[in-house]
Design a protein around this motif. Structure first.
Motif, PDB file in Angstrom:
ATOM      1  N   ARG A 135      42.988  -4.642  30.781  1.00 25.17           N
ATOM      2  CA  ARG A 135      43.543  -5.975  30.580  1.00 25.17           C
ATOM      3  C   ARG A 135      43.056  -6.631  29.286  1.00 25.17           C
ATOM      4  O   ARG A 135      43.545  -7.691  28.917  1.00 25.17           O
ATOM      5  N   GLU A 170      39.851  -2.054  36.993  1.00 26.60           N
ATOM      6  CA  GLU A 170      41.172  -2.636  36.737  1.00 26.60           C
ATOM      7  C   GLU A 170      42.227  -1.565  36.475  1.00 26.60           C
ATOM      8  O   GLU A 170      43.425  -1.835  36.495  1.00 26.60           O
ATOM      9  N   ASP A 277      47.651 -11.228  33.168  1.00 23.34           N
ATOM     10  CA  ASP A 277      46.848 -10.009  33.294  1.00 23.34           C
ATOM     11  C   ASP A 277      47.800  -8.818  33.385  1.00 23.34           C
ATOM     12  O   ASP A 277      48.562  -8.686  34.341  1.00 23.34           O
ATOM     13  N   THR A 279      47.340  -5.867  34.108  1.00 21.94           N
ATOM     14  CA  THR A 279      47.094  -4.928  35.209  1.00 21.94           C
ATOM     15  C   THR A 279      47.723  -5.420  36.515  1.00 21.94           C
ATOM     16  O   THR A 279      47.586  -4.767  37.540  1.00 21.94           O
ATOM     17  N   ASP A 327      48.285 -13.419  27.325  1.00 18.93           N
ATOM     18  CA  ASP A 327      47.932 -12.044  27.685  1.00 18.93           C
ATOM     19  C   ASP A 327      47.049 -11.441  26.584  1.00 18.93           C
ATOM     20  O   ASP A 327      47.462 -11.313  25.436  1.00 18.93           O
TER      21      ASP A 327
END
Length: 494
Positions: A135, A170, A277, A279, A327
Motif C-alpha cells: 500500500r 498487507e 488503500d 490493498t 492513495d
C-alpha cells in the motif's frame, strides 16, 4: 523493378549496392569510407532499447471506448460523456518476467489503457486485479526485487518472495488472488482489468467524487492450472500474443464492459477501511458498480516495436474531470512512470507517434532527446518562455480542479496502524468453492518449494488469521508436495 521504392541511407542518399562492402580490391580490407556499411552496423547495434524494469513482456492493440451510460453528473471529462467514442491503445503484460519470458506464467497481468481524447491523453494504468501487494510505494522497489532474479544465482527466488510476503501481511489479499484460479488467465480476452487505485471525478459544479474503474471481460473467465500452463509453455512462449493478435485478425474483437464505483467525497472519512488503500476493495453492496460503456479492441499494430514497445503509459496523464486521490501508491506512480519513460525512451517520449496526443499540443519544453518538433510548440519562435507578449499559449483556469477536502498533518504514518489485512482476504477465501480452495492450496504449496521452514511457518500463521481452513489446507498441501513437517523447522519457526 522501376516501380519499387529506392533504398536510401538515413539521410536520403540512394544506396547503389546493399550486398557488398567497399574494399581495396576483391581480397582487400574494408575501407573506412564505407559510410553505408558503418551506418547499417551502427544502427543494428542500437536496435534494442532498455526493457521496462517491470511489465517488460507485453501485448497490445488499438480499439475504441464507447460510452453508453450517463455519469455526467459525476465528471465533466469529455471522454466519459454519453455517446462519446474515443480511439485508444491497450497494452497487457506480465509483471515479473523479462522480454523473453513465457506469456502463460502465473503472475499478475498489467492492464494499461491510453485514450486519445479531445482534451489530451488519458492513461489508465492498472492490473487484472482490483488490489495490489503493498500500500506504500516506499516498499515497491523491494517488492519488485523479490520478483526478479537473485543477484548471486541469477534465478528467481521463492524464498525471497515468501520472505517478503510473510513480513508484509498487507500482501495477503493479492497473494490469495495470485495463487487462486485467476492467477493464470488463458489470454488477455479472459481476464478483467481494473484501475486498482482510487481516482477521483469532478464535475462542472466543482463537486468531487472518488471512483474505482472496472473493465469486465465479455468473454468469460478462463484460467490454466499450473500443469496446463506448463504444457502450453512447452509448445509456445507466445500464447497471449497469438491469442490477442489472432482474435483481432479473425474479427473476434475482444470486449470489456466499463463499470465504475462512485463514493461521495466526504464519505471517505466514514468508511471502516481506508478507501485509498490499494490493498483493499470497496464492497459492491456499499458502492454498486455503474455500467458506463464498452471497450473494444479491433486493430492490430502495424509494427510491434514502434507501437507497443514504444508505448508509454503514465497515471499522471489525466484530463479535466478526472483526478487523483491520497492513495500512497498512486501518488508515487505519478512521478515514477513518466520518469521511467524519460529514461527509457527519451526526454520527449510523447513525440513518438504512438504516444502523441490527437489534440493540439502547446508547451514551453525545450531541447533534449527526442525533440522532433524543433523545440517550438508555441506557434511563435519568440514565445519560448512564459508569460510573454508574443501570443504564446496561456493557462486555462476552467481546467482547475476543486481542492481536496481530505487532509492531515504531514508525517510518515505507519501504514499498518488501523489496517486489518485479514478481513478482505477472508471474504475472498469464503467465496471459493471446495475445488477452488484445493487448487489455491496446491498452487501455494508448489510456489513454496525450497523455502526455509521459518518463512513457511510465518506465512502459515498469516493464513491461519485469515481462516483456520486456509492454514490447514496449505499445510496439508505442503506435506503432500514436499513432505513438509512443522517439527522439522525447529524452535526458530515457533
Amino acid at each position: 523493378m522501376s516501380d519499387r521504392p529506392i533504398l536510401t541511407t538515413s539521410a536520403g542518399a540512394p544506396v547503389p549496392d546493399n550486398q557488398n562492402s567497399l574494399t581495396a580490391g576483391p581480397r582487400g580490407g574494408v575501407m573506412m569510407q564505407d559510410y553505408q556499411l558503418i551506418e547499417k552496423l551502427s544502427h543494428q547495434n542500437r536496435e534494442r532499447i532498455p526493457e521496462r524494469a517491470v511489465h517488460a513482456k507485453g501485448w497490445g492493440a488499438y480499439g475504441t471506448l464507447k460510452i453508453t451510460g450517463d455519469i455526467s453528473k459525476y465528471t465533466k471529462a469529455k471522454v466519459l460523456q454519453p455517446g462519446a467514442e474515443t480511439p485508444m491503445l491497450a497494452r497487457f503484460s506480465t509483471v515479473a518476467g523479462e522480454l523473453g519470458a513465457a506469456d502463460a506464467e502465473r503472475d499478475v497481468r498489467g492492464f494499461a489503457l491510453k485514450f486519445y481524447t479531445p482534451e489530451g491523453n488519458w492513461d489508465l494504468v492498472g492490473n487484472n486485479t482490483p488490489i495490489f501487494f503493498v500500500r506504500d510505494a516506499y516498499k515497491f522497489p523491494d517488492f519488485i526485487h523479490t520478483q526478479k532474479r537473485h543477484p548471486k544465482t541469477n534465478l528467481r527466488s521463492a524464498t525471497a518472495m515468501w520472505d517478503f510476503w510473510s513480513l508484509s501481511p498487507e500482501s495477503l489479499h493479492q497473494v490469495t488472488i495470485l495463487m487462486s484460479d485467476r492467477g493464470c488467465p488463458v489470454s488477455p480476452l479472459h481476464m478483467n482489468g481494473y484501475g486498482s487505485h482510487t481516482f477521483s471525478f469532478w464535475n462542472d459544479a466543482g463537486e468531487r467524487y472518488w471512483v474505482k474503474f472496472h473493465f469486465k471481460t465479455q468473454h468469460g473467465h478462463k484460467h490454466y492450472t499450473n500443469a496446463e500452463a506448463a504444457d502450453v509453455i512447452g509448445r509456445t512462449r507466445e500464447s497471449y500474443q497469438e491469442a490477442l493478435y489472432g482474435a483481432i485478425e479473425e474479427g473476434n474483437y475482444p470486449r470489456w464492459t466499463l463499470q465504475v464505483q462512485i463514493m461521495p467525497e466526504l464519505e471517505a472519512e466514514k468508511t471502516a477501511y481506508d478507501p485509498f488503500d490499494v490493498t483493499k476493495v470497496w464492497p459492491h453492496a456499499d458502492y454498486p458498480p455503474i455500467e458506463v460503456g464498452v471497450l473494444e479492441l479491433n486493430r492490430n499494430p502495424e509494427n510491434y516495436f514502434a507501437e507497443v514497445e514504444n508505448a508509454a503509459f503514465s497515471p499522471s496523464n489525466i484530463v479535466p474531470g478526472i483526478g487523483f486521490s491520497p492513495d500512497k501508491m498512486l501518488q508515487a506512480r505519478l512521478f515514477s512512470y513518466a520518469d521511467a519513460h524519460r529514461y527509457r525512451l527519451g526526454t520527449h517520449y510523447e513525440h513518438i507517434p504512438v504516444n502523441r496526443p490527437k489534440c493540439p499540443v502547446h508547451h514551453y519544453h525545450r531541447d533534449g532527446q527526442m525533440n522532433t518538433f524543433g523545440g517550438i510548440q508555441t506557434g511563435n519562435p519568440s514565445a519560448y518562455y512564459e508569460p510573454n507578449s508574443f501570443n504564446g499559449p496561456v493557462e486555462q483556469p476552467s481546467a482547475m480542479e476543486p481542492p481536496l477536502r481530505i487532509s492531515g498533518d504531514m508525517a510518515r504514518y505507519d501504514h499498518r496502524e488501523g489496517n486489518d489485512d485479514y478481513v478482505q482476504p477472508r471474504a475472498l477465501f469464503n467465496l471459493f468453492d471446495a475445488g477452488q480452495k484445493a487448487r489455491l492450496f496446491s498452487n501455494i504449496a508448489a510456489a513454496m518449494g525450497g523455502v526455509p521452514g521459518p518463512i513457511v511457518e510465518r506465512q502459515l500463521a498469516h493464513f491461519k488469521r485469515v481462516h483456520p481452513d486456509y492454514e490447514a489446507g496449505v499445510r496439508a498441501a505442503l506435506h503432500a508436495a514436499h513432505g513438509y513437517e512443522a517439527d522439522a523447522v525447529g524452535a526458530a519457526a515457533e
